[in-house]
Scaffold this motif. Structure first.
Motif, PDB file in Angstrom:
ATOM      1  N   UNK A 174       8.509   6.257 -12.379  1.00 22.13           N
ATOM      2  CA  UNK A 174       8.608   7.453 -11.545  1.00 22.13           C
ATOM      3  C   UNK A 174       7.224   7.956 -11.151  1.00 22.13           C
ATOM      4  N   UNK A 175       7.073   8.333  -9.891  1.00 22.26           N
ATOM      5  CA  UNK A 175       5.846   9.005  -9.465  1.00 22.26           C
ATOM      6  C   UNK A 175       5.907  10.456  -9.916  1.00 22.26           C
ATOM      7  N   UNK A 176       4.774  11.134  -9.857  1.00 26.66           N
ATOM      8  CA  UNK A 176       4.735  12.545 -10.246  1.00 26.66           C
ATOM      9  C   UNK A 176       5.664  13.370  -9.364  1.00 26.66           C
ATOM     10  N   UNK A 467     -11.008   3.169   3.366  1.00 25.34           N
ATOM     11  CA  UNK A 467     -10.273   4.273   2.753  1.00 25.34           C
ATOM     12  C   UNK A 467      -8.778   4.154   3.031  1.00 25.34           C
ATOM     13  N   UNK A 468      -8.431   3.806   4.255  1.00 22.32           N
ATOM     14  CA  UNK A 468      -7.016   3.645   4.613  1.00 22.32           C
ATOM     15  C   UNK A 468      -6.384   2.538   3.778  1.00 22.32           C
ATOM     16  N   UNK A 469      -7.065   1.402   3.687  1.00 29.13           N
ATOM     17  CA  UNK A 469      -6.532   0.288   2.890  1.00 29.13           C
ATOM     18  C   UNK A 469      -6.345   0.707   1.443  1.00 29.13           C
ATOM     19  N   UNK A 470      -7.291   1.484   0.936  1.00 26.73           N
ATOM     20  CA  UNK A 470      -7.237   1.924  -0.453  1.00 26.73           C
ATOM     21  C   UNK A 470      -6.001   2.781  -0.717  1.00 26.73           C
ATOM     22  N   UNK A 471      -5.734   3.765   0.158  1.00 28.19           N
ATOM     23  CA  UNK A 471      -4.570   4.608  -0.138  1.00 28.19           C
ATOM     24  C   UNK A 471      -3.250   3.914   0.192  1.00 28.19           C
ATOM     25  N   UNK A 472      -3.271   2.903   1.058  1.00 26.36           N
ATOM     26  CA  UNK A 472      -2.048   2.132   1.258  1.00 26.36           C
ATOM     27  C   UNK A 472      -1.685   1.363  -0.012  1.00 26.36           C
ATOM     28  N   UNK A 473      -2.705   0.905  -0.717  1.00 26.97           N
ATOM     29  CA  UNK A 473      -2.449   0.264  -2.021  1.00 26.97           C
ATOM     30  C   UNK A 473      -1.978   1.294  -3.047  1.00 26.97           C
ATOM     31  N   UNK A 474      -2.696   2.403  -3.169  1.00 29.26           N
ATOM     32  CA  UNK A 474      -2.363   3.387  -4.206  1.00 29.26           C
ATOM     33  C   UNK A 474      -1.007   4.032  -3.952  1.00 29.26           C
ATOM     34  N   UNK A 475      -0.604   4.154  -2.676  1.00 29.05           N
ATOM     35  CA  UNK A 475       0.703   4.735  -2.355  1.00 29.05           C
ATOM     36  C   UNK A 475       1.830   3.713  -2.439  1.00 29.05           C
ATOM     37  N   UNK A 480       0.477  -4.385  -4.434  1.00 28.52           N
ATOM     38  CA  UNK A 480      -0.585  -5.207  -5.015  1.00 28.52           C
ATOM     39  C   UNK A 480      -0.033  -6.326  -5.885  1.00 28.52           C
ATOM     40  N   UNK A 481       1.180  -6.152  -6.423  1.00 27.63           N
ATOM     41  CA  UNK A 481       1.757  -7.198  -7.271  1.00 27.63           C
ATOM     42  C   UNK A 481       2.170  -8.428  -6.471  1.00 27.63           C
ATOM     43  N   UNK A 482       2.332  -8.260  -5.152  1.00 23.86           N
ATOM     44  CA  UNK A 482       2.752  -9.376  -4.304  1.00 23.86           C
ATOM     45  C   UNK A 482       1.575 -10.040  -3.582  1.00 23.86           C
ATOM     46  N   UNK A 483       0.464  -9.350  -3.481  1.00 22.23           N
ATOM     47  CA  UNK A 483      -0.669  -9.851  -2.698  1.00 22.23           C
ATOM     48  C   UNK A 483      -1.281 -11.076  -3.372  1.00 22.23           C
TER      49      UNK A 483
END
Length: 963
Positions: A174-176, A467-475, A480-483
């Protein structure tokens, strides 16, 4: 015929009549008794008033029995000289009880009450206690404050699981925000889309994120008390008299709400001691379980130590709770009390810490950091580090200082758009809104039309795309498990930088690396273009609330000249962040002072501190010990924080500010930060060389500036020159790398004289262990595990490799050197007493081990350390003989090196040892000079007001000196 008296018939009649009379009279008595009892019972249930001889029903009063615990007064904390550091103060708390009737309207009633109550509390400048493990970040999004097992334990509590092993997969992940929405739905914090239709309930609807979280926090705490009928839940602690008055004035409409007398934990000069003392707070489920193993009297509403000494000495400080039986009516008002048992105050703790010394060292570090910054700031826009640049010559552009004003929230950017904003605030806000519109439009164009490869973008737009790539990963949009990180397109984006973000994202869509469930796609058969369009919309939408992105815009506004340094200075004045004297203000207003000079003056006068700027260097630590007892006399971590704002219910706004502070004040730099020790490690290598017989005190090793026994030969710091022939004393004095490279090499030789790095590493670790460098130092508060090097014996011998130690660990090490071999488990605790001052326990540091080494070896090491200090001109007139060792540790070629210094004094008869680290402090000479000021204070060698000037301390540039 008349019957005669005395006949049997007459006797029977008389007996019958007497019995009837007796029974009748008894019935009357019984009825009277029963009536009285009933009257008493009715009176106990109803309050009756007599007005003009008539009775009127006032208020129904139900007697409810409560067993109430009485919190004990927490023990005080003092320094070694009896100076107060932590104490208790009478305070008032706002509480609420669950007195609400069960049914469909219960949640709504409680939430409406809490909403009104929070308004009252916050209108008076007080804050709601918040210990829920979720906060609101700078983007107004929910985020966890814990991670790992602590997060899983929190989730287990939320979802009613006995242990983390019982959590379902969907609960673990679960996310926050999902947790908040689940709990808000459970507590009815939100609204129905369709009235009366519970299936259309929308969590948080009608509430801001901030308000929903505050109500949720109280509701969750109330739910944990649900099995104990009529138990208070604290809403706000240590509130003002005005809040008390307002709550009492509105008591008739705030069901279950009351004011409770309590105590608030207070800290003296908090910023200096926050990292040592920690703070108190409401016990968590995890803490409660652990505490109840030792003391079953702990309960869910107890206040306990959350960190530092408060946590470490919890059992001593807590005291023993009292109790009483309380009868209350249906409104929670106390009718009667009985069975009162008074609480027993907690015991007092005396630390080994010297309050005045600790404060002096903290101030010395702060003013010295300011001095370093002033010496490195130049009136330029940018500085570019190149491969030929030296980390000791890195400069700070003044425009980095201007940007720091926005980046570390020195000014409130949210105020720029307010009606009462100043002229410069409004002008900067206009520039910002224009920039935001332009950049977001350009980004959409880049993603959908231009598709410029990363390596052809400007530095500014490279940052945006990264920065965009970073938050697309974090969101989780990019899963990242498929990359596939070996994929050529992935490499082209991340390493070669030869494709655009658009190309990468479209490829990720084709490869199924995108989690489309997180996008607003109704059609499960959407094609790749539709998915990409949704990603683009998601990106632009996310940037609207992206604090990091929006703050970054100020950097480019400054660099492009849309915001001037003068405007930055004016905003500092408009928001009253700083106050300057009339003379300088007049000069500034006349245009007689440049923005560069204005900012330099602010830093020099500590109007703006190094911690606020958060530019390297902005942190430091120092630990001072008594070498003959193992007592810690000072443990300093800069910057600190106000633990008064964390105790008695965490101030959520302040806590969020601390979490977002780039200088990370919640981090204990003395006990948690680890770096390579650099050349301060060379006494360990000397001991290993001497004890293992690979050198003697007379052995001479030649330094030609380069060590050629290895491939890719390492160099001495003096290269292209050399030190010539040196013995071990000279090796320490000159900090000769080649000398210690050779020691490390010899330690690694096997019986056939073949170099085996593991053999050398094992021997170095053996002696590092004797100096306590392979275990925590023994202090009672949280500390990071040290790490002895496990690669490259040659380089490890000069403190490189993977050697990594805390400042307090280095302090124990140099303490052992100073007293010639006694290694203590250091302590922060001096003694404990009861509340009347009677001694309970006298603490002392335990001897961990003793290094049994010939005195001649110690003499050689001590002499080398003494000569290190004698060679430094700034120590020549100190007034006390000092022996020490400098160290420089490189962590990044593009950032200044870490600066370290360890020492003891007096040389002839050591009393104290000192370890100092300035992260990214350029040169070890700076750490040595900072330590010199601390020594001057400790030995009372100069006037304290001269040492603690309250302004930036100018340090000599010793970048060319031996480290």
């Amino acid at each position: 015929m008349r019957e005669k008296k005395g006949t049997p018939r007459n006797l029977f009649s008389e007996i019958r009549d007497a019995v009837i009379k007796f029974i009748t009279s008894r019935a009357v008595i019984v009825c009277v008794v029963l009536t009285c009892l009933a009257t008493i019972m009715i009176y106990r249930l109803f309050s009756l008033q007599i007005v003009n001889g008539e009775y009127y029903l006032d208020t129904f009063k139900l007697r409810i029995k409560k067993e109430k615990s009485i919190a004990a007064t927490r023990g005080n904390i003092y320094d070694r000289n009896g100076k107060l550091l932590a104490y208790n103060e009478l305070a008032n708390s706002v509480t609420i009880e669950d007195v609400y009737k069960s049914g469909r309207g219960k949640n709504k009633s409680i939430n409406e009450t809490l909403n009104r109550l929070i308004d009252i509390i916050e209108d008076n400048g007080d804050s709601v206690d918040q210990d829920f493990k979720v906060v609101i970040n700078a983007n107004n999004d929910f985020e966890y404050t814990v991670e790992g097992n602590s997060l899983l334990r929190f989730l287990a509590d939320i979802y009613g699981r006995t242990s983390i092993n019982d959590l379902k997969y969907e609960e673990k992940t679960k996310t926050a925000q999902e947790v908040v929405d689940d709990m808000c739905k459970s507590f009815g914090i939100g609204e129905n889309e369709v009235e009366g239709d519970s299936s259309t309930f929308v969590p948080r609807k009608g509430y801001t994120n901030d308000r929903a979280l505050k109500i949720l926090n109280v509701r969750y705490n109330m739910s944990t008390n649900s099995y104990q009928k009529y138990i208070d839940t604290t809403v706000a602690s240590d509130v003002s008299d005005q809040t008390v008055a307002d709550v009492m004035e509105n008591a008739d409409t705030l069901a279950g709400v009351s004011i409770e007398e309590s105590t608030a934990r207070k800290y003296v000069d908090s910023v200096y001691f926050s990292q040592i003392l920690g703070y108190t707070g409401k016990v968590s489920e995890d803490e409660l379980y652990a505490l109840q193993q030792e003391n079953s009297n702990y309960g869910l509403n107890d206040t306990v130590g959350k960190s530092g000494i408060e946590q470490a000495m919890e059992s001593v400080l807590q005291g023993t709770k009292g109790s009483e039986t309380v009868y209350v009516d249906n409104t929670g008002q106390v009718i009667e009390t009985s069975n009162y048992v008074d609480s027993v105050a907690g015991n007092d703790v005396y630390l080994t810490i010297d309050k005045d010394l600790t404060e002096a060292c903290y101030n010395i570090i702060e003013q010295s950091l300011a001095g370093i910054l002033v010496s490195k700031i130049q009136n330029i826009k940018t500085y570019t580090f190149t491969e030929t640049s030296s980390s000791s010559n890195i400069v700070i552009p003044i425009y980095d200082v201007y940007y720091a004003v926005f980046d570390n929230n020195i000014v409130d950017v949210e105020h720029f758009s307010q009606d009462d904003a100043g002229d410069n605030e409004k002008a900067v806000y206009d520039a910002f809104t224009g920039k935001y519109t332009t950049v977001t439009s350009d980004l959409r164009s880049e993603l959908t039309e231009k598709k410029t490869s990363y390596d052809h973008l400007s530095k500014e737009y490279q940052w945006y795309m990264s920065h965009i790539a970073s938050f697309l990963y974090s969101d989780g949009i990019l899963d990242s498990s498929k990359v596939d990180r070996d994929d050529s397109t992935y490499i082209a984006w991340t390493t070669d930088e030869t494709i655009s973000l658009t190309e990468y994202l479209k490829y990720a869509i084709a490869m199924n690396w995108i989690d489309v469930s997180k996008l607003s796609i109704d059609n499960q058969y959407a094609d790749s273009e539709e998915i990409f369009g949704q990603i683009t919309d998601y990106i632009i939408s996310s940037l609207e609330n992206d604090a990091e992105f929006k703050t970054r815009l100020y950097k480019y506004l400054l660099l492009d000249g849309y915001i001037s340094g003068t405007q930055v200075c004016e905003i500092l004045l408009e928001q009253q962040v700083i106050n300057i004297d009339e003379e300088e203000l007049s000069l500034w207003k006349r245009g007689g002072e440049s923005a560069y000079t204005f900012m330099i003056n602010r830093i020099s006068n500590l109007d703006i501190t190094p911690a606020q700027l958060a530019l390297d260097p902005c942190t430091g630590s120092m630990v001072i010990t008594d070498v003959n007892t193992g007592d810690v006399l000072a443990l300093v971590s800069y910057p600190g924080y106000d633990n008064n704002m964390m105790a008695n219910g965490v101030d959520a706004e302040y806590y969020a500010k601390l979490r977002n502070d780039n200088s990370n004040p919640l981090y204990n730099y003395a006990t948690q930060q680890k770096t390579a020790p650099g050349s301060t490690f060379k006494m360990v290598s000397s001991t290993a060389g001497l004890m293992e017989g690979v050198i003697t005190t007379d052995s001479v090793i030649y330094c030609g500036g380069i060590y050629d026994k290895l491939d890719n030969p390492p160099r001495c710091w003096i290269y292209p020159r050399g030190h010539g022939g040196l013995n071990v004393t000279g090796g320490i004095r000159n900090s000769c790398n080649c000398f210690f490279y050779e020691v490390g090499f010899r330690l690694g030789l096997d019986e056939n004289n073949n170099y085996k790095p593991d053999i050398g590493l094992e021997k170095l670790a053996k002696y590092a262990e004797l100096y306590g460098l392979t275990a925590k130092s023994g202090i009672e508060i949280a500390e990071s595990e040290p790490q002895a090097s496990d690669i490259d014996a040659v380089r490890s011998a000069i403190g490189q490799g993977t050697n990594s130690y805390t400042t307090v660990g280095l302090a124990r090490y140099v303490t052992t050197v100073a007293n010639s071999g006694t290694c203590y488990n250091l302590t922060l605790i001096d003694k404990t007493t009861d509340s009347n001052g009677n001694l309970l326990q006298d603490y002392s540091a335990e001897i961990r081990n003793v290094i049994d080494m010939p005195q001649s070896y110690w003499n050689a090491i001590h002499l080398g350390m003494r000569q290190v200090v004698q060679d430094k001109a700034y120590y020549s007139n100190l007034g006390v003989a000092v022996a020490g060792k400098t160290g420089t540790a490189q962590e990044s070629k593009s950032k200044p090196n870490h600066s370290l210094f360890v020492c003891y004094a007096p040389y002839e008869k050591p009393e104290i040892a000192v370890a100092t680290r300035i992260a990214n402090g350029y040169t070890s000479s700076y750490a040595a000079q900072i330590t010199k000021e601390a020594l001057a204070y400790y030995f009372d060698l100069r006037d304290a007001d001269d040492i603690i000037s309250g302004t930036a301390q100018t340090l000599q540039d010793g970048a060319t000196n031996a480290d």
